[in-house]
Write an enzyme that holds these catalytic residues in place. Sequence first.
Site, mmCIF file in Angstrom:
data_model
loop_
_atom_site.group_PDB
_atom_site.id
_atom_site.type_symbol
_atom_site.label_atom_id
_atom_site.label_comp_id
_atom_site.label_asym_id
_atom_site.label_seq_id
_atom_site.Cartn_x
_atom_site.Cartn_y
_atom_site.Cartn_z
ATOM 1 N N GLY A 239 -20.635 5.414 -12.978
ATOM 2 C CA GLY A 239 -20.527 4.470 -14.106
ATOM 3 C C GLY A 239 -20.539 5.208 -15.435
ATOM 4 N N GLU B 179 -41.792 3.859 11.098
ATOM 5 C CA GLU B 179 -40.877 2.787 11.475
ATOM 6 C C GLU B 179 -39.786 3.380 12.361
ATOM 7 O OE1 GLU B 179 -38.745 1.148 8.108
ATOM 8 O OE2 GLU B 179 -37.345 0.143 9.440
ATOM 9 N N GLU C 18 -32.330 3.858 -10.739
ATOM 10 C CA GLU C 18 -32.712 2.794 -9.795
ATOM 11 C C GLU C 18 -33.628 3.310 -8.686
ATOM 12 O OE1 GLU C 18 -29.835 4.289 -9.951
ATOM 13 O OE2 GLU C 18 -28.755 4.351 -8.049
ATOM 14 N N CYS D 50 -24.307 7.073 -12.982
ATOM 15 C CA CYS D 50 -23.600 8.159 -12.290
ATOM 16 C C CYS D 50 -22.088 7.993 -12.428
ATOM 17 C CB CYS D 50 -24.068 8.262 -10.851
ATOM 18 S SG CYS D 50 -23.903 9.950 -10.237
ATOM 19 N N ARG E 45 -21.467 15.503 -7.639
ATOM 20 C CA ARG E 45 -20.860 16.841 -7.684
ATOM 21 C C ARG E 45 -20.205 17.122 -9.036
ATOM 22 N NH1 ARG E 45 -20.846 18.510 -2.399
ATOM 23 N NH2 ARG E 45 -20.637 16.800 -0.935
ATOM 24 N N HIS F 181 -29.810 8.715 -11.244
ATOM 25 C CA HIS F 181 -29.977 7.397 -10.612
ATOM 26 C C HIS F 181 -31.358 6.806 -10.935
ATOM 27 C CE1 HIS F 181 -26.392 7.408 -7.987
ATOM 28 N NE2 HIS F 181 -26.509 8.723 -8.135
ATOM 29 N N GLY G 121 -20.693 5.677 -7.264
ATOM 30 C CA GLY G 121 -19.706 5.628 -6.187
ATOM 31 C C GLY G 121 -18.929 6.930 -6.068
HETATM 32 N N1 GLN Z 1 -18.442 10.716 -7.456
HETATM 33 C C1 GLN Z 1 -19.193 11.158 -8.580
HETATM 34 C C2 GLN Z 1 -19.701 12.579 -8.410
HETATM 35 O O1 GLN Z 1 -19.781 13.090 -7.324
HETATM 36 C C3 GLN Z 1 -20.347 10.210 -8.877
HETATM 37 C C4 GLN Z 1 -21.368 10.175 -7.793
HETATM 38 C C5 GLN Z 1 -22.309 8.994 -7.887
HETATM 39 O O2 GLN Z 1 -22.010 7.983 -8.523
HETATM 40 N N2 GLN Z 1 -23.438 9.091 -7.207
HETATM 41 O O3 GLN Z 1 -20.029 13.215 -9.367
#
Ligand code: GLN
Length: 565
Positions: free
Chosen positions: A392, A146, A518, A390, A471, A516, A363
Amino acid sequence: MARPKNVKHIFVTGGVISSLGKGILSASLGLLLKSRGLRVAIQKYDPYINVDPGTMSPYQHGEVYVTDDGAETDLDLGHYERFLDEPTSQACNLTMGRVYKSVIDKERRGEYLGGTVQVVPHVIDEIKEKMGDLAKNGSFDVLITEIGGTIGDIESLPFLEAMRQLKLELGEHNLLNIHLTFVPYIKAASELKTKPTQHSVKMLLETGIQPDILVCRSEKPLSREIKNKVGHFCNVHDLDVIGLNDCDTIYEVPLMLLKEQLDLRVMKKLGLKKFREPNMEYWKNFCEKVKHPKDGEITIGICGKYTEYPDAYKSIIESFIHAGASNDVRVSVKMLRAEDAEDPKFDISSAFKGISGLLVAPGFGDRGIEGKVRFVQYARENNIPFFGICLGMQCATIEFARNICDLPDANSTEFNKRARFPVIDLMEHQKKVKEKGGTMRLGSYPCILKEGSRAHEVYGKFLINERHRHRYEFNNQFRKLFEEKGMIFSGTSPNGDLVEIVELKNHCWFVAVQFHPELKSRVQKVHPLFDGFVHAAKEFAQGKRQLSLEVEMPRLSSTEMENAG
Ligand code: GLN
């Protein structure tokens, strides 16, 4: 192993406007060819100069999809994996930045022997070499590529030129171009208009490429007459004008293309003779469940900071569609802006109205963190199914530290470097990392589950592999205290060092994961955690879960004990 010559190439380009769904088209065609018995791989070429999308804001680029081998890639690779159930890798996402980087690295090493390094031939040759690499190394029959962007963009020209040259080199039975265009319906004239498609094909012709097949997106079905007209003006057989009108769910696209016989046209042109009839029964049933679930609808709240831009949570939203189908409900997603809950006047209980489960999303950065913590607290205290991914999970531990372990102002050092109680801290190997691109803990890692935990219940096994992108991690200094206060560390790295899953006992469903999940949910293999969470939310909506605080945990069979080592 397939030789490069034996691999048939399909290039998918897009015209008229962006966002027509080249990714879904590529994934759907891949699925149809796979179900006819062919071995298929898909890749994406992106024209931007970033080496990968890992450094881009979700506002610019949507979700960053992470592969098993730790590549940070375009979200279309998520569609490929969800449709085809074949893992992708770094080799499946080439950006112009990566092409330029290797050309410039070669130049610095003196590999061009004093020559002037130019777009033609050096950049084009580099692209062709990379096109050949995947074909050489993979064992598949068809490689779908693609090309990102829209025909007419200056930046994708080198990819188109490389494709043109490759067709000449491989011969026309070995490479074809499918061009996806838009046929708008003009209400005032009650007509579908083909002119934009004609112009787009003209522009493609200017680059020396005659499309072999046209797939036309439209609001209304394309009549035979319109197909003839498009074919006539664009120099393709009318059977090669494929209609793709809007449908209720992206998962119907393969079925629509099957009806239009796109797969047969492709196979005929590429001389792929041996095939079986595709069995799409599972797919049809899945679409039926997505469209008409037997048990109605439930609402899940997704709390994050990119709420007005759902592409940032693409894989999460798709995973809910898979889990909805397996639980016979429609999962409607309500975006909850984390920042809103930072206002002390924010009425959190009314934000939860009608919500049967809360997911706190991944996030980066401190915006909205305090709001997320407040959302977690409400779900925990009110026994509402909770799922943290993560960031969360990190918010869930911050909340637990502050409100259950009496650690005031506990925080992650990502948000407060001098936090008195740094319950989430930078991973040891991250401390010296300076460069941002590709340096997180990325890709697939094994995780061992605790017997009798919720995680073990849903996965039904002890050893799992999940993908990471972060991280920071749980700070082990606090493990003992958290355990004493009732947190279960139900998943850890095999040596026990890294906390990967936490959960709470006295709650109807409270699971938070550092990885993750998902990224690994598929149409044909719903992710166990999403499946379990939606099941809990459905029971919550039906009033079955609210009071069942103590949850029965499964016992292990003797073979499971043995397998656990
Ligand atoms: N900011 C967080 C970290 O770096 C969580 C990263 C995420 O949610 N992918 O550990």
